[in-house]
Design a protein around this motif. Structure first.
Motif, PDB file in Angstrom:
ATOM      1  N   PRO A 134      -5.859   2.686  -7.238  1.00 39.17           N
ATOM      2  CA  PRO A 134      -4.874   3.464  -6.251  1.00 39.17           C
ATOM      3  C   PRO A 134      -4.217   2.350  -5.525  1.00 39.17           C
ATOM      4  O   PRO A 134      -5.125   1.432  -4.930  1.00 39.17           O
ATOM      5  N   HIS A 135      -3.004   2.366  -5.076  1.00 43.36           N
ATOM      6  CA  HIS A 135      -2.435   1.544  -4.111  1.00 43.36           C
ATOM      7  C   HIS A 135      -1.377   2.124  -3.432  1.00 43.36           C
ATOM      8  O   HIS A 135      -1.087   3.272  -3.468  1.00 43.36           O
ATOM      9  N   CYS A 176      -0.805  -3.948   0.251  1.00 41.92           N
ATOM     10  CA  CYS A 176      -1.498  -2.814  -0.008  1.00 41.92           C
ATOM     11  C   CYS A 176      -2.481  -2.524   1.239  1.00 41.92           C
ATOM     12  O   CYS A 176      -3.102  -3.327   1.566  1.00 41.92           O
ATOM     13  N   ALA A 178      -4.795  -0.003   0.456  1.00 38.42           N
ATOM     14  CA  ALA A 178      -6.033   0.920   0.015  1.00 38.42           C
ATOM     15  C   ALA A 178      -7.403   0.352   0.330  1.00 38.42           C
ATOM     16  O   ALA A 178      -7.412  -0.873   0.263  1.00 38.42           O
ATOM     17  N   HIS A 184      -8.121  -5.348  -2.416  1.00 40.64           N
ATOM     18  CA  HIS A 184      -6.835  -5.169  -2.738  1.00 40.64           C
ATOM     19  C   HIS A 184      -5.878  -6.331  -2.227  1.00 40.64           C
ATOM     20  O   HIS A 184      -4.828  -6.533  -2.765  1.00 40.64           O
ATOM     21  N   LEU A 189      -2.032  -8.286  -3.687  1.00 36.20           N
ATOM     22  CA  LEU A 189      -0.887  -7.196  -3.348  1.00 36.20           C
ATOM     23  C   LEU A 189      -0.414  -7.602  -1.779  1.00 36.20           C
ATOM     24  O   LEU A 189      -1.074  -6.865  -1.129  1.00 36.20           O
TER      25      LEU A 189
HETATM   26 CU   LIG Z   1      -4.041  -1.750  -3.613  1.00 36.27          CU
END
Ligand SMILES: [Cu+2]
Length: 330
Positions: A134-135, A176, A178, A184, A189
């Motif tokens: 999930p992001h 990101c 998450a 992450h 990201l």
């Molecule tokens: Cu992420």
């Protein structure tokens, strides 16, 4: 930080180029300080051996001056709309010659594309998650908390449209959000988000530099550092600069695990505009340190031909890849 390499520069370079366990093994040379120091310090270049494959992959020299202005259109009221497509995708990237890192990326690259707009533009960022985790995309700047990319986590296969007005003008970033956040971020990201003032900035040659690091051991300690991912790349391929031309660097810090990172310019000084949100406030310096998420615009004009080094002023980061050269010519 990890992998402080002590020993002959050539050995250090090769250890780094091999990556993985070899890079972590310190090649320590015991020096007898009671005698004359016979260790040869006249090495030309402490770094990696060879070069990354820019033909089939990410080219840091292209990334340096590449901006994504989105697809431009206009609303009936005259407001400019910019549409961007961002896809999260898992991908192996090359962070040093022959050293692959299993990254999580925006659009297949680390850093993600440099998103650029003018203050007041309506931005629509169409985000798809084609990765395995999930992001989100969390933008810095001013926007509705509903568009903050924190609470609506996008599952693999999912999609989300972030829609907000670009403001305030300045240098921002995105990443990101998450959990676990540090994983992450470290996986790649993140990217730069530039909001231009409506009247623009003075004409200049513009570059984007994202300070980042990678832990090839995944143990929370970086083994490589760089601006724009590839260790030592701008030292081996110096950035050409025209003498007398105003240079503008959009500098962000997205290094994970270490508390700060820094940028130091040799043989000249720069105007430092923190967050780039004011043009009448600046400091003249040759070194800036930034926490993760902080950013600054640097402006300078190189006065004569020659090689101007720039690097992190944490010497260890510099020796593990965060080092480059501006090659000034008439
Ligand atoms: Cu992420």
């Amino acid at each position: 930080m990890k992998g402080s390499v002590v020993g002959a520069a050539g050995t250090a370079g090769m250890a780094l180029a091999l990556g993985n366990s070899q890079a972590k093994t310190n090649t320590t040379q015991t020096l007898d300080f009671g005698k004359e120091d016979l260790f040869d310090h006249s090495h030309e270049f402490a770094g990696t051996v060879g070069d990354i494959d820019i033909a089939s992959d990410f080219d840091p020299m292209v990334f340096l001056e590449q901006f994504d202005f989105g697809t431009k259109s206009q609303l009936d009221n005259g407001q400019t709309v910019r549409d961007y497509n961002i896809v999260a995708v898992d991908r192996d990237i090359e962070i040093a010659p022959g050293v692959k890192f299993p990254a999580w990326t925006y659009n297949g690259q680390v850093p993600g594309p440099t998103i650029r707009a003018t203050e007041g533009d309506l931005l629509r960022i169409n985000f798809s998650n084609a990765g395995t985790h999930p992001h989100t995309i969390h933008f810095h700047g001013v926007h509705s908390p509903k568009m903050d990319g924190v609470f609506e986590v996008i599952k693999p296969g999912g999609q989300f449209m972030y829609e907000f007005e670009a403001k305030p003008w300045g240098l921002h970033l995105y990443h990101c959000h998450a959990v676990p956040l540090k994983r992450h971020l470290h996986k790649g990201l993140y990217g730069t988000f530039i909001v231009d003032p409506p009247a623009g900035r003075p004409a200049a040659r513009e570059m984007v530099m994202v300070m980042n690091g990678f832990s090839t051991q995944f143990d929370g300690a970086n083994t490589f550092y760089a601006v724009n991912t590839a260790a030592f790349h701008y030292a081996k391929q110096p950035i050409p600069v025209k003498v007398g031309q105003l240079q503008r660097v959009y500098l962000t810090n997205l290094t994970e695990f270490d508390l700060i990172n820094s940028f130091h310019l040799h043989a000249d000084m720069f105007r430092l505009y923190r967050t780039g949100t004011r043009m009448d406030h600046y400091e003249i310096t040759d070194t800036v340190m930034l926490c993760q998420g902080e950013r600054a615009i640097l402006e300078f004009t190189l006065p004569e031909p020659g090689s101007y080094m720039f690097h992190a002023h944490q010497s260890e980061f510099a020796e593990l890849g965060w080092m480059g050269i501006f090659e000034a010519h008439e």
